[in-house]
Write a protein that holds these residues in place. Structure first.
Motif, PDB file in Angstrom:
ATOM      1  N   THR A 116       9.020  -2.810   5.513  1.00 33.50           N
ATOM      2  CA  THR A 116       8.279  -3.946   6.056  1.00 33.50           C
ATOM      3  C   THR A 116       7.149  -4.354   5.125  1.00 33.50           C
ATOM      4  O   THR A 116       6.906  -5.551   4.913  1.00 33.50           O
ATOM      5  N   ALA A 117       6.445  -3.395   4.556  1.00 27.88           N
ATOM      6  CA  ALA A 117       5.353  -3.705   3.629  1.00 27.88           C
ATOM      7  C   ALA A 117       5.883  -4.401   2.380  1.00 27.88           C
ATOM      8  O   ALA A 117       5.311  -5.396   1.924  1.00 27.88           O
ATOM      9  N   THR A 153      -8.373  -0.319  -0.003  1.00 21.20           N
ATOM     10  CA  THR A 153      -7.515   0.705   0.604  1.00 21.20           C
ATOM     11  C   THR A 153      -8.065   2.096   0.309  1.00 21.20           C
ATOM     12  O   THR A 153      -8.173   2.938   1.206  1.00 21.20           O
ATOM     13  N   THR A 180      -2.208   0.408   6.005  1.00 18.12           N
ATOM     14  CA  THR A 180      -1.093   0.771   6.886  1.00 18.12           C
ATOM     15  C   THR A 180      -0.202   1.806   6.204  1.00 18.12           C
ATOM     16  O   THR A 180       0.210   2.783   6.835  1.00 18.12           O
ATOM     17  N   LEU A 181       0.053   1.610   4.922  1.00 17.73           N
ATOM     18  CA  LEU A 181       0.885   2.577   4.192  1.00 17.73           C
ATOM     19  C   LEU A 181       0.218   3.940   4.075  1.00 17.73           C
ATOM     20  O   LEU A 181       0.910   4.968   4.057  1.00 17.73           O
ATOM     21  N   SER A 213       6.888  -7.905   3.253  1.00 15.14           N
ATOM     22  CA  SER A 213       5.696  -8.730   3.455  1.00 15.14           C
ATOM     23  C   SER A 213       5.114  -9.199   2.130  1.00 15.14           C
ATOM     24  O   SER A 213       4.728 -10.363   1.979  1.00 15.14           O
ATOM     25  N   LEU A 236      -2.050  -4.046   4.271  1.00 11.87           N
ATOM     26  CA  LEU A 236      -0.782  -3.360   4.032  1.00 11.87           C
ATOM     27  C   LEU A 236      -1.008  -1.987   3.397  1.00 11.87           C
ATOM     28  O   LEU A 236      -0.355  -1.005   3.763  1.00 11.87           O
TER      29      LEU A 236
END
Length: 132
Positions: free
Chosen positions: A71-72, A113, A58-59, A75, A55
């Motif tokens: 959405t994150a 990340t 993706t962010l 989730s 996540l």
């Protein structure tokens, strides 16, 4: 064109970078969590770190898109409910992890990340043409 030709060049490199960072973060989370608890708890912490790293990555790619942010967040909330509610946690074969487990998972996800973002940024700086 062979079936694997699409998996070459920059796409392959970014998949290896992101996959390696995610796997490294989840593995580190499992090892740290295992020092502080059972195997089942460590597996749950590693799962949290893996999903968190995915996540987070993706962010970093599409973080300004409101749909991606929503959405994150959704989730993370669903995952937290599934892990922290004992009945649901048992149903999915995990267990509630407590504050230490969440800190380990979030720390590992954040590190993974950052590592993926930094490696991808360094790679793009090396491969993009400089000013003329």
């Amino acid at each position: 064109m062979a079936a694997t030709d699409w998996l070459t060049g920059p796409l392959r490199r970014i998949l290896l970078i992101r996959g390696g960072a995610t796997a490294g973060g989840a593995s580190a989370a499992w090892l740290l969590a295992r020092l502080t608890g059972s195997r089942r708890r460590a597996s749950t912490v590693a799962l949290l770190a893996l999903v968190g790293a995915q996540l987070g990555q993706t962010l970093t790619l599409a973080g300004r898109d409101p749909l991606v942010i929503t959405t994150a967040i959704a989730s993370v909330v669903v995952l937290a409910v599934l892990v922290q509610m004992p009945v649901l946690s048992a149903l999915f074969g995990s267990r509630p992890v407590g504050p230490v487990g969440w800190c380990i998972a979030l720390g590992a996800a954040g590190a993974a990340t950052f590592a993926a973002w930094r490696a991808a940024r360094r790679h793009s700086a090396q491969t993009s043409p400089g000013p003329r």
